[in-house]
Scaffold this motif. Structure first.
Motif, PDB file in Angstrom:
ATOM      1  N   VAL A   6       0.828  -1.205   0.000  1.00  0.00           N
ATOM      2  CA  VAL A   6       0.000   0.000   0.000  1.00  0.00           C
ATOM      3  C   VAL A   6       0.865   1.258   0.000  1.00  0.00           C
ATOM      4  CG1 VAL A   6      -1.647   1.340   1.358  1.00  0.00           C
ATOM      5  CG2 VAL A   6      -1.991  -1.117   1.048  1.00  0.00           C
ATOM      6  N   GLY A   7       1.949   1.246   0.786  1.00  0.00           N
ATOM      7  CA  GLY A   7       2.848   2.401   0.817  1.00  0.00           C
ATOM      8  C   GLY A   7       3.448   2.683  -0.545  1.00  0.00           C
ATOM      9  N   ARG A   8       3.863   1.632  -1.242  1.00  0.00           N
ATOM     10  CA  ARG A   8       4.428   1.799  -2.580  1.00  0.00           C
ATOM     11  C   ARG A   8       3.384   2.326  -3.552  1.00  0.00           C
ATOM     12  NH1 ARG A   8       9.262   2.614  -4.740  1.00  0.00           N
ATOM     13  NH2 ARG A   8       8.088   4.201  -5.850  1.00  0.00           N
ATOM     14  N   MET A   9       2.152   1.821  -3.447  1.00  0.00           N
ATOM     15  CA  MET A   9       1.081   2.282  -4.318  1.00  0.00           C
ATOM     16  C   MET A   9       0.777   3.762  -4.077  1.00  0.00           C
ATOM     17  SD  MET A   9      -1.595  -0.944  -4.193  1.00  0.00           S
ATOM     18  CE  MET A   9      -2.781  -0.121  -5.274  1.00  0.00           C
ATOM     19  N   ALA A  10       0.748   4.164  -2.810  1.00  0.00           N
ATOM     20  CA  ALA A  10       0.469   5.563  -2.484  1.00  0.00           C
ATOM     21  C   ALA A  10       1.580   6.469  -2.993  1.00  0.00           C
ATOM     22  CB  ALA A  10       0.296   5.723  -0.976  1.00  0.00           C
ATOM     23  N   LYS A  11       2.827   6.069  -2.780  1.00  0.00           N
ATOM     24  CA  LYS A  11       3.957   6.869  -3.259  1.00  0.00           C
ATOM     25  C   LYS A  11       3.913   7.019  -4.770  1.00  0.00           C
ATOM     26  CE  LYS A  11       9.009   7.133  -3.335  1.00  0.00           C
ATOM     27  NZ  LYS A  11      10.275   6.602  -2.775  1.00  0.00           N
ATOM     28  N   ASP A  12       3.677   5.911  -5.478  1.00  0.00           N
ATOM     29  CA  ASP A  12       3.604   5.966  -6.941  1.00  0.00           C
ATOM     30  C   ASP A  12       2.461   6.876  -7.403  1.00  0.00           C
ATOM     31  OD1 ASP A  12       5.725   4.231  -7.096  1.00  0.00           O
ATOM     32  OD2 ASP A  12       4.508   2.454  -7.525  1.00  0.00           O
ATOM     33  N   HIS A  13       1.330   6.787  -6.720  1.00  0.00           N
ATOM     34  CA  HIS A  13       0.165   7.597  -7.110  1.00  0.00           C
ATOM     35  C   HIS A  13       0.452   9.081  -6.914  1.00  0.00           C
ATOM     36  CE1 HIS A  13      -4.110   8.484  -7.725  1.00  0.00           C
ATOM     37  NE2 HIS A  13      -3.978   9.358  -6.749  1.00  0.00           N
ATOM     38  N   PHE A  14       1.011   9.442  -5.768  1.00  0.00           N
ATOM     39  CA  PHE A  14       1.271  10.854  -5.487  1.00  0.00           C
ATOM     40  C   PHE A  14       2.367  11.407  -6.397  1.00  0.00           C
ATOM     41  CE2 PHE A  14      -0.218   9.831  -0.949  1.00  0.00           C
ATOM     42  CZ  PHE A  14      -1.538  10.111  -1.289  1.00  0.00           C
ATOM     43  N   GLN A  15       3.382  10.600  -6.680  1.00  0.00           N
ATOM     44  CA  GLN A  15       4.432  11.063  -7.591  1.00  0.00           C
ATOM     45  C   GLN A  15       3.920  11.171  -9.019  1.00  0.00           C
ATOM     46  OE1 GLN A  15       7.815   8.410  -6.868  1.00  0.00           O
ATOM     47  NE2 GLN A  15       8.735   9.970  -5.553  1.00  0.00           N
ATOM     48  N   ASP A  16       2.971  10.323  -9.382  1.00  0.00           N
ATOM     49  CA  ASP A  16       2.410  10.392 -10.723  1.00  0.00           C
ATOM     50  C   ASP A  16       1.620  11.685 -10.924  1.00  0.00           C
ATOM     51  OD1 ASP A  16       2.255   9.060 -13.242  1.00  0.00           O
ATOM     52  OD2 ASP A  16       0.149   8.633 -12.855  1.00  0.00           O
ATOM     53  N   ASN A  17       1.101  12.258  -9.817  1.00  0.00           N
ATOM     54  CA  ASN A  17       0.426  13.557  -9.917  1.00  0.00           C
ATOM     55  C   ASN A  17       1.381  14.615 -10.469  1.00  0.00           C
ATOM     56  OD1 ASN A  17      -2.089  12.736  -8.896  1.00  0.00           O
ATOM     57  ND2 ASN A  17      -1.405  12.989  -6.786  1.00  0.00           N
ATOM     58  N   PHE A  18       2.649  14.560 -10.081  1.00  0.00           N
ATOM     59  CA  PHE A  18       3.645  15.514 -10.582  1.00  0.00           C
ATOM     60  C   PHE A  18       3.812  15.344 -12.093  1.00  0.00           C
ATOM     61  CE2 PHE A  18       4.551  15.407  -6.127  1.00  0.00           C
ATOM     62  CZ  PHE A  18       5.130  16.623  -5.823  1.00  0.00           C
ATOM     63  N   ARG A  19       3.866  14.102 -12.553  1.00  0.00           N
ATOM     64  CA  ARG A  19       4.061  13.852 -13.978  1.00  0.00           C
ATOM     65  C   ARG A  19       2.852  14.327 -14.791  1.00  0.00           C
ATOM     66  NH1 ARG A  19       5.434   8.828 -11.510  1.00  0.00           N
ATOM     67  NH2 ARG A  19       7.695   8.538 -11.321  1.00  0.00           N
ATOM     68  N   LYS A  20       1.666  14.180 -14.216  1.00  0.00           N
ATOM     69  CA  LYS A  20       0.442  14.571 -14.919  1.00  0.00           C
ATOM     70  C   LYS A  20       0.128  16.052 -14.765  1.00  0.00           C
ATOM     71  CE  LYS A  20      -1.656   9.975 -14.643  1.00  0.00           C
ATOM     72  NZ  LYS A  20      -2.731   9.144 -14.067  1.00  0.00           N
ATOM     73  N   GLY A  21       0.797  16.718 -13.809  1.00  0.00           N
ATOM     74  CA  GLY A  21       0.561  18.142 -13.609  1.00  0.00           C
ATOM     75  C   GLY A  21      -0.781  18.439 -12.978  1.00  0.00           C
ATOM     76  N   GLY A  22      -1.214  17.590 -12.058  1.00  0.00           N
ATOM     77  CA  GLY A  22      -2.486  17.813 -11.382  1.00  0.00           C
ATOM     78  C   GLY A  22      -2.760  16.716 -10.381  1.00  0.00           C
ATOM     79  N   PHE A  23      -3.868  16.865  -9.649  1.00  0.00           N
ATOM     80  CA  PHE A  23      -4.231  15.890  -8.625  1.00  0.00           C
ATOM     81  C   PHE A  23      -5.315  14.969  -9.150  1.00  0.00           C
ATOM     82  CE2 PHE A  23      -6.526  14.704  -4.635  1.00  0.00           C
ATOM     83  CZ  PHE A  23      -5.486  14.001  -4.050  1.00  0.00           C
ATOM     84  N   VAL A  24      -5.088  13.669  -9.013  1.00  0.00           N
ATOM     85  CA  VAL A  24      -6.028  12.674  -9.514  1.00  0.00           C
ATOM     86  C   VAL A  24      -6.934  12.225  -8.374  1.00  0.00           C
ATOM     87  CG1 VAL A  24      -6.291  10.389 -10.545  1.00  0.00           C
ATOM     88  CG2 VAL A  24      -4.458  11.903 -11.325  1.00  0.00           C
ATOM     89  N   ASN A  25      -8.182  12.621  -8.434  1.00  0.00           N
ATOM     90  CA  ASN A  25      -9.206  12.198  -7.481  1.00  0.00           C
ATOM     91  C   ASN A  25     -10.560  12.370  -8.167  1.00  0.00           C
ATOM     92  OD1 ASN A  25     -10.710  11.486  -5.210  1.00  0.00           O
ATOM     93  ND2 ASN A  25     -10.654  13.555  -4.366  1.00  0.00           N
ATOM     94  N   GLY A  26     -11.118  11.273  -8.673  1.00  0.00           N
ATOM     95  CA  GLY A  26     -12.311  11.390  -9.489  1.00  0.00           C
ATOM     96  C   GLY A  26     -11.991  12.063 -10.807  1.00  0.00           C
ATOM     97  N   GLY A  27     -10.820  11.746 -11.364  1.00  0.00           N
ATOM     98  CA  GLY A  27     -10.339  12.403 -12.573  1.00  0.00           C
ATOM     99  C   GLY A  27      -9.189  13.341 -12.253  1.00  0.00           C
TER     100      GLY A  27
END
Length: 207
Positions: A29-50
């Protein structure tokens, strides 16, 4: 299978479920959370319901050709904020964190009131020359004819921002930091974790 065999089977299943939830899932779960939050930087936004895109930065809108202008919001050559997302697993839980002092102000936005120091002014001049594409020597040679700057620098909002900071008479500034959330509750992350837990349980039941 008699009742005793069934009880033994259930006890063994309970032990396996407990082991994976206590030892394995916190790290997963920790790895999944880290990957998700870092992916927000790559996408240039916050992913939550899109994807919720971040506001563009001054350097992005300046049209500069330097390396800094090519980075997206909250990204840089060193990527301190991005790289400082970490996780620490423990029994039945995991702690995901970012210990940088300026992480909360970027995540939630707000007002900061920095003190204008000589060091800050020197840095502002450095950033002015860099963002305007003009050398310090060239700017010094033009001082007799006009104020420090150039047509290119005057047309560059980023360069003008740094110039105003370098020349300001104020000792305290009020700077508004727009919210660029990269951290927080996310429906995509929550559903991803639930799916991963279900898959791990199915593996145990099918083993």
């Amino acid at each position: 299978m008699d009742i005793k065999d069934f009880a033994n089977y259930m006890n063994s299943m309970r032990g396996k479920f407990d082991s994976i939830m206590r030892r394995e899932m916190p790290g997963i779960v920790g790895r999944m959370a880290k990957d998700h939050f870092q992916d927000n930087f790559r996408k240039g936004g916050f992913v939550n319901g899109g994807l919720h895109p971040w506001p563009t930065t001054r350097r992005q809108s300046s049209g500069g050709s330097g390396a800094a202008a090519k980075y997206g919001p909250l990204l840089s050559r060193r990527n301190h904020l991005f790289r400082s997302i970490n996780y620490t697993p423990a029994d039945y839980r995991v702690r995901v964190s970012n210990e940088l002092r300026y992480a909360p102000i970027h995540n939630w936005g707000g007002i900061v009131n920095p003190t204008v120091t000589d060091r800050m002014r020197r840095f502002a001049w450095y950033m002015f020359y860099k963002s305007s594409g003009m050398s310090k020597k060239a700017a010094t040679g033009q001082k007799k004819r006009k104020k420090v700057g150039s047509a290119k620098g005057q047309e560059n909002p980023q360069a003008q921002f740094w110039k105003r900071l370098a020349l300001t008479k104020k000792t305290k500034l009020q700077v508004r930091i727009p919210q660029r959330q990269f951290w927080g509750e996310s429906s995509e992350l929550t559903s991803g974790i639930a799916e991963r837990v279900e898959n791990e349980i199915r593996k145990i039941l099918n083993s």
